[in-house]
Write a protein that holds these residues in place. Structure first.
Motif, PDB file in Angstrom:
ATOM      1  N   ALA A  48     -67.003 -42.479  39.724  1.00 38.21           N
ATOM      2  CA  ALA A  48     -68.368 -42.733  39.277  1.00 38.21           C
ATOM      3  C   ALA A  48     -69.082 -41.432  38.948  1.00 38.21           C
ATOM      4  CB  ALA A  48     -69.143 -43.506  40.342  1.00 38.21           C
ATOM      5  N   GLU A  49     -68.820 -40.390  39.750  1.00 34.95           N
ATOM      6  CA  GLU A  49     -69.452 -39.095  39.497  1.00 34.95           C
ATOM      7  C   GLU A  49     -68.883 -38.453  38.240  1.00 34.95           C
ATOM      8  OE1 GLU A  49     -72.102 -35.977  40.062  1.00 34.95           O
ATOM      9  OE2 GLU A  49     -72.016 -38.014  40.859  1.00 34.95           O
ATOM     10  N   ILE A  50     -67.571 -38.604  38.025  1.00 33.33           N
ATOM     11  CA  ILE A  50     -66.961 -38.077  36.794  1.00 33.33           C
ATOM     12  C   ILE A  50     -67.567 -38.760  35.579  1.00 33.33           C
ATOM     13  CG2 ILE A  50     -64.807 -37.978  35.464  1.00 33.33           C
ATOM     14  CD1 ILE A  50     -63.331 -37.617  38.126  1.00 33.33           C
ATOM     15  N   ARG A  51     -67.724 -40.065  35.686  1.00 29.77           N
ATOM     16  CA  ARG A  51     -68.322 -40.812  34.584  1.00 29.77           C
ATOM     17  C   ARG A  51     -69.741 -40.316  34.300  1.00 29.77           C
ATOM     18  NH1 ARG A  51     -67.287 -45.659  32.078  1.00 29.77           N
ATOM     19  NH2 ARG A  51     -69.091 -46.770  31.228  1.00 29.77           N
ATOM     20  N   ARG A  52     -70.491 -40.035  35.343  1.00 27.64           N
ATOM     21  CA  ARG A  52     -71.866 -39.545  35.155  1.00 27.64           C
ATOM     22  C   ARG A  52     -71.869 -38.148  34.543  1.00 27.64           C
ATOM     23  NH1 ARG A  52     -75.849 -36.554  37.482  1.00 27.64           N
ATOM     24  NH2 ARG A  52     -74.482 -35.719  39.094  1.00 27.64           N
ATOM     25  N   ARG A  53     -70.978 -37.292  35.036  1.00 28.31           N
ATOM     26  CA  ARG A  53     -70.918 -35.922  34.535  1.00 28.31           C
ATOM     27  C   ARG A  53     -70.518 -35.874  33.061  1.00 28.31           C
ATOM     28  NH1 ARG A  53     -73.611 -32.079  37.472  1.00 28.31           N
ATOM     29  NH2 ARG A  53     -73.075 -32.213  39.686  1.00 28.31           N
ATOM     30  N   LEU A  54     -69.650 -36.780  32.650  1.00 24.87           N
ATOM     31  CA  LEU A  54     -69.146 -36.756  31.278  1.00 24.87           C
ATOM     32  C   LEU A  54     -69.912 -37.697  30.347  1.00 24.87           C
ATOM     33  CD1 LEU A  54     -65.278 -36.648  31.856  1.00 24.87           C
ATOM     34  CD2 LEU A  54     -66.890 -34.753  31.602  1.00 24.87           C
ATOM     35  N   ALA A  55     -71.019 -38.238  30.838  1.00 25.55           N
ATOM     36  CA  ALA A  55     -71.789 -39.180  30.018  1.00 25.55           C
ATOM     37  C   ALA A  55     -72.285 -38.531  28.734  1.00 25.55           C
ATOM     38  CB  ALA A  55     -72.958 -39.733  30.826  1.00 25.55           C
ATOM     39  N   GLY A  56     -72.519 -37.221  28.765  1.00 26.72           N
ATOM     40  CA  GLY A  56     -73.012 -36.527  27.572  1.00 26.72           C
ATOM     41  C   GLY A  56     -71.927 -35.901  26.734  1.00 26.72           C
ATOM     42  N   VAL A  57     -70.661 -36.130  27.093  1.00 26.46           N
ATOM     43  CA  VAL A  57     -69.530 -35.549  26.357  1.00 26.46           C
ATOM     44  C   VAL A  57     -68.972 -36.605  25.417  1.00 26.46           C
ATOM     45  CG1 VAL A  57     -67.278 -34.450  26.530  1.00 26.46           C
ATOM     46  CG2 VAL A  57     -69.011 -34.028  28.294  1.00 26.46           C
ATOM     47  N   ARG A  58     -69.076 -36.379  24.128  1.00 27.32           N
ATOM     48  CA  ARG A  58     -68.682 -37.396  23.152  1.00 27.32           C
ATOM     49  C   ARG A  58     -67.162 -37.527  23.025  1.00 27.32           C
ATOM     50  NH1 ARG A  58     -70.124 -35.985  18.010  1.00 27.32           N
ATOM     51  NH2 ARG A  58     -69.813 -38.162  17.370  1.00 27.32           N
ATOM     52  N   HIS A  59     -66.456 -36.410  22.968  1.00 24.84           N
ATOM     53  CA  HIS A  59     -65.000 -36.448  22.764  1.00 24.84           C
ATOM     54  C   HIS A  59     -64.311 -35.547  23.781  1.00 24.84           C
ATOM     55  CE1 HIS A  59     -65.742 -38.582  19.075  1.00 24.84           C
ATOM     56  NE2 HIS A  59     -66.474 -37.589  18.601  1.00 24.84           N
ATOM     57  N   ARG A  60     -63.273 -36.098  24.418  1.00 21.78           N
ATOM     58  CA  ARG A  60     -62.511 -35.355  25.430  1.00 21.78           C
ATOM     59  C   ARG A  60     -61.063 -35.295  24.967  1.00 21.78           C
ATOM     60  NH1 ARG A  60     -64.679 -39.587  26.353  1.00 21.78           N
ATOM     61  NH2 ARG A  60     -66.916 -39.564  26.758  1.00 21.78           N
ATOM     62  N   VAL A  61     -60.617 -34.081  24.630  1.00 26.86           N
ATOM     63  CA  VAL A  61     -59.297 -33.888  24.016  1.00 26.86           C
ATOM     64  C   VAL A  61     -58.434 -33.032  24.926  1.00 26.86           C
ATOM     65  CG1 VAL A  61     -58.057 -32.976  22.022  1.00 26.86           C
ATOM     66  CG2 VAL A  61     -60.287 -34.071  21.704  1.00 26.86           C
ATOM     67  N   LEU A  62     -57.263 -33.556  25.308  1.00 26.40           N
ATOM     68  CA  LEU A  62     -56.304 -32.784  26.089  1.00 26.40           C
ATOM     69  C   LEU A  62     -55.377 -32.039  25.141  1.00 26.40           C
ATOM     70  CD1 LEU A  62     -56.891 -35.554  27.872  1.00 26.40           C
ATOM     71  CD2 LEU A  62     -55.106 -34.565  29.303  1.00 26.40           C
ATOM     72  N   VAL A  63     -55.157 -30.764  25.396  1.00 28.42           N
ATOM     73  CA  VAL A  63     -54.219 -29.965  24.613  1.00 28.42           C
ATOM     74  C   VAL A  63     -52.955 -29.804  25.450  1.00 28.42           C
ATOM     75  CG1 VAL A  63     -53.835 -27.819  23.340  1.00 28.42           C
ATOM     76  CG2 VAL A  63     -56.152 -28.774  23.523  1.00 28.42           C
ATOM     77  N   LEU A  64     -51.838 -30.358  24.969  1.00 28.87           N
ATOM     78  CA  LEU A  64     -50.600 -30.438  25.731  1.00 28.87           C
ATOM     79  C   LEU A  64     -49.482 -29.676  25.037  1.00 28.87           C
ATOM     80  CD1 LEU A  64     -50.597 -34.303  26.428  1.00 28.87           C
ATOM     81  CD2 LEU A  64     -51.525 -32.522  27.907  1.00 28.87           C
ATOM     82  N   SER A  65     -48.539 -29.202  25.834  1.00 27.59           N
ATOM     83  CA  SER A  65     -47.304 -28.625  25.298  1.00 27.59           C
ATOM     84  C   SER A  65     -46.198 -28.877  26.307  1.00 27.59           C
ATOM     85  CB  SER A  65     -47.443 -27.121  25.042  1.00 27.59           C
ATOM     86  OG  SER A  65     -47.525 -26.403  26.261  1.00 27.59           O
ATOM     87  N   GLY A  66     -45.029 -29.192  25.814  1.00 29.27           N
ATOM     88  CA  GLY A  66     -43.917 -29.440  26.718  1.00 29.27           C
ATOM     89  C   GLY A  66     -43.332 -28.173  27.289  1.00 29.27           C
ATOM     90  N   LYS A  67     -43.458 -27.082  26.558  1.00 28.07           N
ATOM     91  CA  LYS A  67     -42.835 -25.820  26.961  1.00 28.07           C
ATOM     92  C   LYS A  67     -43.873 -24.714  26.969  1.00 28.07           C
ATOM     93  CE  LYS A  67     -38.680 -25.105  25.708  1.00 28.07           C
ATOM     94  NZ  LYS A  67     -38.149 -25.045  27.099  1.00 28.07           N
ATOM     95  N   GLY A  68     -43.715 -23.778  27.889  1.00 30.93           N
ATOM     96  CA  GLY A  68     -44.612 -22.635  27.931  1.00 30.93           C
ATOM     97  C   GLY A  68     -44.302 -21.650  26.819  1.00 30.93           C
ATOM     98  N   GLY A  69     -45.284 -20.832  26.466  1.00 30.43           N
ATOM     99  CA  GLY A  69     -45.077 -19.794  25.471  1.00 30.43           C
ATOM    100  C   GLY A  69     -45.214 -20.240  24.031  1.00 30.43           C
ATOM    101  N   VAL A  70     -45.704 -21.460  23.799  1.00 31.32           N
ATOM    102  CA  VAL A  70     -45.852 -21.927  22.422  1.00 31.32           C
ATOM    103  C   VAL A  70     -47.247 -21.624  21.867  1.00 31.32           C
ATOM    104  CG1 VAL A  70     -44.152 -23.748  22.776  1.00 31.32           C
ATOM    105  CG2 VAL A  70     -46.581 -24.264  23.100  1.00 31.32           C
TER     106      VAL A  70
END
Length: 329
Positions: A48-70
């Motif tokens: 519930a607190e996360i939801r409140r904290r992110l209420a003003g954040v329109r887009h949440r994008v995770l940047v992922l990579s399978g391998k380090g050093g890319v």
């Protein structure tokens, strides 16, 4: 019959199972201890607190990579700078979720800065008027300090970043994750999706996850791990915004001749995306000036607007904005 949460990872035994919190699928899950105790504690109050904290954040994008050093952290930084430079009205935040190897403080030129805590929570460090960063690197006494933590403590830190940081109103929150598909990734995705509601991957009212951006290099060794990231996203029902091929070619700073340092023997990321049903967003070159700018914490796009990287990045940013703002393609 076991009760399995809607956002649970694949093969979750369910809270009523005798294997709850003990099965191999439970390893790294933020709720593992609760399930193993056999006590039905209900939803995590942090959601519930996360939801409140992110209420003003329109887009949440995770940047992922399978391998380090890319170059995942570099791509995150470039994307954040490019989005923030589009307009002073576009507010961008970076959450450095790489607990053991935080690099965003240095890349953003904020090394040595301190996080301030007030009644509204932790305040992220602002590197410009519309770009802020939060990282465990700001909480360490020294940049040389090693973070030697097991999974549960990492999960707790990520929960704090999501539930105790005063993010304010942001158009984009880019979450820079470590390589792989481990504790940090599960925690971020499950906390975001849990806060956004069952099966709600992009709830604009708070919580949720807009999607994931995958970063790779052209050679097959890196593509093998990116395929695992694609499988990870599908299992957790996390939308894939697209794949960026980094360090696709080397641009000589003297003669400007373009050379291939990592040959795409199997067709590179473009072919992998065509075969795997993902969107190929484009390729970024390898430029020595960019590496120096990251080490010095300088704004590469501002200082080198005519560079090959700036030219290649612009259409990638256009596609990411279109994917975030429009309906899922």
């Amino acid at each position: 019959m076991s009760s399995v949460p809607d956002n649970a990872p694949t093969h979750c035994p369910g809270t009523q199972s005798e294997d709850a919190g003990k099965a191999s699928a439970c390893a790294g899950c933020p709720n593992q201890n609760i399930c193993a105790s056999g006590v039905s504690a209900g939803p995590d109050p942090a959601l519930a607190e996360i939801r409140r904290r992110l209420a003003g954040v329109r887009h949440r994008v995770l940047v992922l990579s399978g391998k380090g050093g890319v170059g995942k952290s570099t791509v995150t930084s470039l994307l954040a700078r490019a989005l923030a430079a589009r307009s002073p009205d576009i507010n961008v935040g970076i959450l450095d979720a790489d607990i053991c190897g935080p690099s965003q403080p240095r890349v953003q030129g904020a090394a040595g800065e301190q996080v301030h805590r007030s009644g509204s929570g932790w305040s992220p460090v602002y590197v410009s008027d519309n770009l802020c960063v939060m990282s465990i690197g700001f909480l360490l006494a020294s940049a040389d300090d090693a973070v030697i933590w097991r999974g549960p403590k990492k999960n707790g830190m990520i929960k704090q970043f999501l539930s105790e940081v005063d993010w304010g109103d942001l158009d984009y929150l880019l979450i820079d994750t470590p390589p792989g598909t481990s504790d940090e990734h599960l925690s971020v995705v499950q906390y975001l999706l849990g806060a956004g509601g069952a099966g709600d991957a992009g709830d604009a009212a708070g919580g949720g996850a807009t999607g994931a951006l995958l970063v790779t290099t052209p050679q097959e060794l890196s593509l093998l791990d990116v395929r695992k990231e694609l499988a990870f996203c599908r299992k957790l029902r996390l939308r894939v915004l697209g794949v960026v091929e980094n360090m696709a070619a080397f641009v000589c700073p003297k003669c400007e001749v373009v050379s291939s340092l990592f040959p795409a023997a199997t067709g590179g990321a473009a072919r992998m995306c065509a075969e795997g049903g993902a969107r190929w967003l484009g390729a970024l070159p390898l430029e020595p000036a960019l590496a120096r700018a990251c080490d010095a914490g300088e704004d590469f796009l501002r200082d080198h607007p005519a560079s090959a990287t700036a030219a290649a990045l612009a259409p990638i940013v256009d596609q990411i904005i279109a994917e975030c703002e429009g309906p899922p393609s």
